[in-house]
Design a protein around this motif. Sequence first.
Motif, PDB file in Angstrom:
ATOM      1  N   GLY A  66      69.598  81.497  93.446  1.00 41.48           N
ATOM      2  CA  GLY A  66      70.312  80.747  92.420  1.00 41.48           C
ATOM      3  C   GLY A  66      69.361  80.197  91.369  1.00 41.48           C
ATOM      4  N   LEU A  67      69.959  79.621  90.310  1.00 38.07           N
ATOM      5  CA  LEU A  67      69.156  79.098  89.202  1.00 38.07           C
ATOM      6  C   LEU A  67      68.385  77.852  89.645  1.00 38.07           C
ATOM      7  CD1 LEU A  67      68.171  78.862  86.353  1.00 38.07           C
ATOM      8  CD2 LEU A  67      70.381  77.935  85.661  1.00 38.07           C
ATOM      9  N   GLY A  68      67.070  77.965  89.661  1.00 43.15           N
ATOM     10  CA  GLY A  68      66.228  76.841  90.083  1.00 43.15           C
ATOM     11  C   GLY A  68      64.953  76.799  89.272  1.00 43.15           C
ATOM     12  N   ASP A  69      63.986  76.129  89.827  1.00 46.06           N
ATOM     13  CA  ASP A  69      62.727  75.883  89.102  1.00 46.06           C
ATOM     14  C   ASP A  69      62.073  77.163  88.601  1.00 46.06           C
ATOM     15  OD1 ASP A  69      63.030  73.228  89.537  1.00 46.06           O
ATOM     16  OD2 ASP A  69      61.678  73.137  91.265  1.00 46.06           O
ATOM     17  N   PHE A  70      62.108  78.210  89.427  1.00 44.46           N
ATOM     18  CA  PHE A  70      61.372  79.418  89.065  1.00 44.46           C
ATOM     19  C   PHE A  70      61.870  80.010  87.752  1.00 44.46           C
ATOM     20  CE2 PHE A  70      60.962  84.048  89.113  1.00 44.46           C
ATOM     21  CZ  PHE A  70      59.587  84.136  89.059  1.00 44.46           C
ATOM     22  N   ALA A  71      63.185  80.258  87.678  1.00 40.90           N
ATOM     23  CA  ALA A  71      63.737  80.870  86.455  1.00 40.90           C
ATOM     24  C   ALA A  71      63.576  79.929  85.262  1.00 40.90           C
ATOM     25  CB  ALA A  71      65.203  81.236  86.668  1.00 40.90           C
ATOM     26  N   MET A  72      63.694  78.623  85.510  1.00 38.19           N
ATOM     27  CA  MET A  72      63.531  77.665  84.406  1.00 38.19           C
ATOM     28  C   MET A  72      62.116  77.701  83.853  1.00 38.19           C
ATOM     29  SD  MET A  72      65.584  74.371  85.879  1.00 38.19           S
ATOM     30  CE  MET A  72      67.351  74.432  86.229  1.00 38.19           C
ATOM     31  N   GLU A  73      61.157  77.824  84.743  1.00 41.18           N
ATOM     32  CA  GLU A  73      59.767  77.884  84.284  1.00 41.18           C
ATOM     33  C   GLU A  73      59.546  79.135  83.450  1.00 41.18           C
ATOM     34  OE1 GLU A  73      55.614  78.784  84.066  1.00 41.18           O
ATOM     35  OE2 GLU A  73      56.969  79.946  85.325  1.00 41.18           O
ATOM     36  N   ARG A  74      60.159  80.250  83.864  1.00 37.99           N
ATOM     37  CA  ARG A  74      60.031  81.483  83.072  1.00 37.99           C
ATOM     38  C   ARG A  74      60.686  81.310  81.704  1.00 37.99           C
ATOM     39  NH1 ARG A  74      56.551  85.505  85.490  1.00 37.99           N
ATOM     40  NH2 ARG A  74      56.084  84.399  87.415  1.00 37.99           N
TER      41      ARG A  74
ATOM     42  N   PRO B  99      64.413  85.676  68.360  1.00 34.87           N
ATOM     43  CA  PRO B  99      65.024  86.579  69.347  1.00 34.87           C
ATOM     44  C   PRO B  99      65.399  85.786  70.602  1.00 34.87           C
ATOM     45  CG  PRO B  99      62.924  87.452  68.543  1.00 34.87           C
ATOM     46  CD  PRO B  99      63.021  86.049  68.041  1.00 34.87           C
ATOM     47  N   GLY B 100      66.465  86.197  71.229  1.00 33.48           N
ATOM     48  CA  GLY B 100      66.944  85.506  72.429  1.00 33.48           C
ATOM     49  C   GLY B 100      66.690  86.337  73.677  1.00 33.48           C
ATOM     50  N   VAL B 101      66.290  85.660  74.740  1.00 35.97           N
ATOM     51  CA  VAL B 101      66.025  86.357  76.008  1.00 35.97           C
ATOM     52  C   VAL B 101      66.764  85.658  77.147  1.00 35.97           C
ATOM     53  CG1 VAL B 101      64.266  87.121  77.645  1.00 35.97           C
ATOM     54  CG2 VAL B 101      63.724  87.045  75.194  1.00 35.97           C
ATOM     55  N   LEU B 102      67.554  86.419  77.865  1.00 31.60           N
ATOM     56  CA  LEU B 102      68.202  85.909  79.071  1.00 31.60           C
ATOM     57  C   LEU B 102      67.258  86.019  80.255  1.00 31.60           C
ATOM     58  CD1 LEU B 102      71.722  87.568  78.916  1.00 31.60           C
ATOM     59  CD2 LEU B 102      71.193  85.130  78.607  1.00 31.60           C
ATOM     60  N   VAL B 103      67.342  85.048  81.149  1.00 34.96           N
ATOM     61  CA  VAL B 103      66.584  85.088  82.393  1.00 34.96           C
ATOM     62  C   VAL B 103      67.582  85.017  83.545  1.00 34.96           C
ATOM     63  CG1 VAL B 103      64.804  83.983  83.796  1.00 34.96           C
ATOM     64  CG2 VAL B 103      64.665  83.876  81.286  1.00 34.96           C
TER      65      VAL B 103
END
Lengths: 264, 264
Positions: free
Chosen positions: B65-73, B55-59
């Motif tokens: 903006g796209l940074g460390d936080f969203a990448m870690e999630r 399954p695919g999940v978008l964050v």
Amino acid sequence: MFDFGLFDLQTGVKFHLPHSQGSTDFMQTRDIDYRCDDVHSRGYLAWDETGERRPGVLVFHEGLGLGDFAMERARRLASLGYVALAADMFGDRRQARNLQEVATLVGGLRAAPEKLRARGRAALETLAALPQVDGSRLAAIGFCFGGSVVLELARAGADLKAAVSFHGVLPTKMPAVSGSVKASVLVCTGADDPLAPPDQVAAFENEMRAAAVRDWQVISYGNALHGFTNPAADGTMLRTALYNAQADRRSWASMQRLFDEVLT
Amino acid sequence: MFDFGLFDLQTGVKFHLPHSQGSTDFMQTRDIDYRCDDVHSRGYLAWDETGERRPGVLVFHEGLGLGDFAMERARRLASLGYVALAADMFGDRRQARNLQEVATLVGGLRAAPEKLRARGRAALETLAALPQVDGSRLAAIGFCFGGSVVLELARAGADLKAAVSFHGVLPTKMPAVSGSVKASVLVCTGADDPLAPPDQVAAFENEMRAAAVRDWQVISYGNALHGFTNPAADGTMLRTALYNAQADRRSWASMQRLFDEVLT
């Protein structure tokens, strides 16, 4: 069936450990008598016999009185490792046969919150004093009317780690005051429950804010009505009480997670 | 770092499977380019290399903006067995350096919900087309601004099994209409978040009711402010954005449970 000992809150624990009335694997169940002033209550206890003290959880019944539904929840809690006492808030294990009797039994207690709280506390003290219970790890859950009992106990500062209301009635004559609530409060409510309409949910949240309650959550389940946890709620007795398997599963899981946080 | 292929929504999948930019055990991560009209976005993909479609999940990222936080999630989702794409909503992986830049970047998109939805859809189509993704099992989560993106996608009828907003902005210029929302909607909100005050939560719930959304829940966390999931939210940039470990854990667990329900 009536040969169990009597638990007397005035003089302390007197009951003897009775025979089991039922078991599933290691599960034990039995009736348990306790008293609050002149009211004799006959609760229902479920636990797994392990020899070690376990967290205790009270189960407060719906407006219909202590019956199969709350007992089944008590057994479910026992299977999760808790000692569960389904309280008898009306005394003599009275059960309402219709909505009018519900109104009489519930109305009398809700109009006298101190009496309601005393009955809740009597059950709590009974549970806490049991030899198989770790009295420092107690919680309470309740359904419909029982939800309001749980919240009243929390407001009164009862020594609970968690207080969970399922489709409970939220208004109170005695709002929480700053610092009074010790329990982590979880309210699971149906977004379409006419007994917990949005303005009452908002008022409850404001009560929690105003009383600086340390830990509280409200979960609102879309499309859920009153009584969503009870498979017997089919709209016949109360048109707006309807079982919702999804909200039932989700709310129970949220309760379990809270217990994992605060009771272990 | 920039030697990956380009995913072109107009002409279909063109990118080659690139080298991994990082791994933990079996975890793979890499940047992934995609386009929405004239905006070039550089998303971030995380997945476990198992050979089977997942399954695919978008964050969707916060206003910064796209940074460390969203990448870690995204990596956390990958460790749970999902293929996670952290979208780049601003293009060229732009990041705001201060609140004024946040206001400009976010404001431009929120004022033009069709453009915002198109950018969200571009990310969704990119994710759905990946060889490691089961395109019939997609979900989206978002934080703050990203929460509003998730909800806009859900309102637009995107083919999502679940849409989860964490301290998201709830009002919209294009409310859901009856039958439009396919996703199971979960809104996790701080009860004291000034960016999602009680009247806006109430309005959102009314929007869900009016649009007859099949499955929605709102969880309100007492004492939680804006940004409660982000450990970097310490009140310095935005006084009312503050990390709350308890609400962070609880909301993430609720998301996981919803995914267990609808993505497996």
